[in-house]
Every structure is written in structure tokens, then in C-alpha cells.
Design a protein around this motif. Structure first.
Motif: not given
Length: 261
Positions: A235-261
Motif C-alpha cells: 500500500e506504499v509507493a516510493y520515488a527516488l529523485v536526483a540528478q543522477a544517471p537513470p541506470r545508477e538511480l534504478d539500481r539504488t532504488a532496487e537496493r532500497l526496495a529490498r531493504s523493505l523486506y
């Protein structure tokens, strides 16, 4: 002594979609899906297709001509629903066949017309509305950071969870929380966290309850000079916003998502 849980197989997932599973096994399947977002996303897509097909079979019209047309459509829907219940390996086979067809078509076009100049196309759905809220919150946070009169708030994840029912991800080592703000949204308060990072510079981590239950793996979108990676767990959505390359930002978002399990 607790009963050992059998591994969840594709047959169990298909039985879950087809409502052909007992309550105890259904609970075990749902526990498995809560820990495997990719499988949960695929099962939810199957459930949506199943429900759409069943809906198309209801409310047969009284007019004979329309009834015959509806009956033919219903028969096609039944066949399609039956096809969806077959072994899951057929999906992989269809994907391989589709890729092969596209490759052959590409070679044919290359042979007939020569090399083609293809522009970059984003072949995905539009991002959810909360992504725009996250981008707006990030820009607002940058304005606040430049104002001496605006002091940053302390970060207490337990307090945020108690006040908003939002669980924040575990931040990577080296990330420093500069400010935390709570904003209103359509389905309750949202959280915007300003973070200082060594790799990406200023980063915003935005969390909100969008009003629906879903499992969405991390995806990246661009808006002017900013990139945003968004995902949803339950029931919770997240967004990570930055002036960063999309590929690196995507990898970081996946890492943050894994920390929620």
C-alpha cells in the motif's frame, strides 16, 4: 511441532489464480508472493486478466443478434481463459518466438531498406501521479535548503511510521538525512526526505500511500534535469529523485526496495 512448508511451485501459483487451492495453501502462497515482488506482479496481472474475462461472460443481452455476438465472444473468452491456465513455460516460449520474429523482421528491413535511424522511444506506461508530486517535493526541498530561515527536521523512522503508516527504506551507508517534511496527499500524508549522498549529491526520497495495493518493480523516468526511480510495495509507493544517471538511480532504488523486506 510446526508443519514444514512445501516450496511454492508454478502449479500452486496457477491454482491460486484459478481459485482451485485450499485456504491453508492460499495463505502460504500469499506469504511467498509478499516476499517475491516479481512473482506477485505476474500473478496480479493474471488475476486481472481472469477477472476481465469473467466479467465479459456476464450480463448476456436480451436482443437475439447481440446475444449471438456475445455468445461468440464468450466462447472466445472461455478458450482464452483456458489457454491462460496452461503450463507457464508457454509464456517463455511465446516471448522467445516474439523476439525471434522481431529479429527476423529487423534483418528483413535491413536487407530491403538499408540501415534505419531509430529515435529513442520510451515504450512504457505513463508514470503514476505521485511521481510528479515527488519531483515537485524535490524542487521545493532545494528551495528550502537555500533559505537560512528554514531549518531541517530530525529523522525518526519509527515516529514517521506511527504518524503516517509509512515504512521508510533503510538508507545506504554514507547517506545523511538533511531534512524531513510531511506533505498532504489524496490518500493521507506523504513523506519527503532530503538526503545528502556522496555519489548523487542531493537526493529526495518520497513515500506516499497511493490508495491501491500493488507490487511494482523499480522503474525510471526523466523530467527536465531530474530523474526519478519509482516503485511500490503493498500500500506504499516510493520515488527516488536526483540528478543522477537513470541506470545508477534504478539500481539504488532496487537496493532500497529490498531493504523493505
Amino acid at each position: 511441532m510446526t508443519r514444514p512448508v512445501d516450496p511454492i511451485s508454478d502449479d500452486d501459483l496457477q491454482a491460486y489464480v484459478d481459485d482451485e487451492i485450499d485456504v491453508a495453501r492460499r495463505i502460504e502462497v500469499e506469504a511467498y508472493l509478499s516476499a517475491h515482488p516479481a512473482e506477485a506482479s505476474r500473478v496480479m496481472a493474471d488475476l486481472r486478466i481472469r477477472d476481465e474475462l469473467r466479467l465479459s461472460l456476464a450480463d448476456m443481452p436480451a436482443d437475439p443478434a447481440q446475444a449471438r455476438l456475445r455468445f461468440a465472444t464468450a466462447e472466445a473468452a472461455r478458450r482464452l481463459e483456458g489457454a491462460l491456465s496452461r503450463d507457464r513455460w508457454l509464456r517463455g516460449l511465446r516471448r522467445v518466438a516474439a523476439v525471434g520474429l522481431l529479429v527476423c523482421a529487423g534483418w528483413f528491413a535491413h536487407a530491403e531498406f538499408g540501415p534505419l535511424a531509430v529515435s529513442r522511444v520510451v515504450a512504457s506506461d505513463l508514470p503514476p501521479a505521485y511521481v510528479e508530486d515527488a519531483l515537485r517535493a524535490h524542487r521545493t526541498a532545494q528551495v528550502r535548503a537555500g533559505m537560512l530561515s528554514q531549518t531541517g527536521a530530525s529523522y525518526d523512522p519509527a515516529e514517521i511510521r506511527a504518524a503516517t503508516a509509512i515504512v521508510m527504506p533503510e538508507l545506504p551507508t554514507g547517506w545523511s538525512v538533511e531534512d524531513v517534511q510531511v506533505f498532504p496527499s489524496a490518500f493521507g500524508p506523504s513523506v519527503e526526505m532530503s538526503v545528502k549522498t556522496r555519489d548523487f549529491g542531493p537526493v529526495s526520497l518520497f513515500a506516499v500511500r497511493p490508495g491501491s495495493f500493488d507490487v511494482v518493480q523499480a522503474r525510471t523516468v526523466s523530467s527536465e534535469d531530474l530523474n526519478a526511480a519509482y516503485w511500490q510495495i503493498g500500500e506504499v509507493a516510493y520515488a527516488l529523485v536526483a540528478q543522477a544517471p537513470p541506470r545508477e538511480l534504478d539500481r539504488t532504488a532496487e537496493r532500497l526496495a529490498r531493504s523493505l523486506y
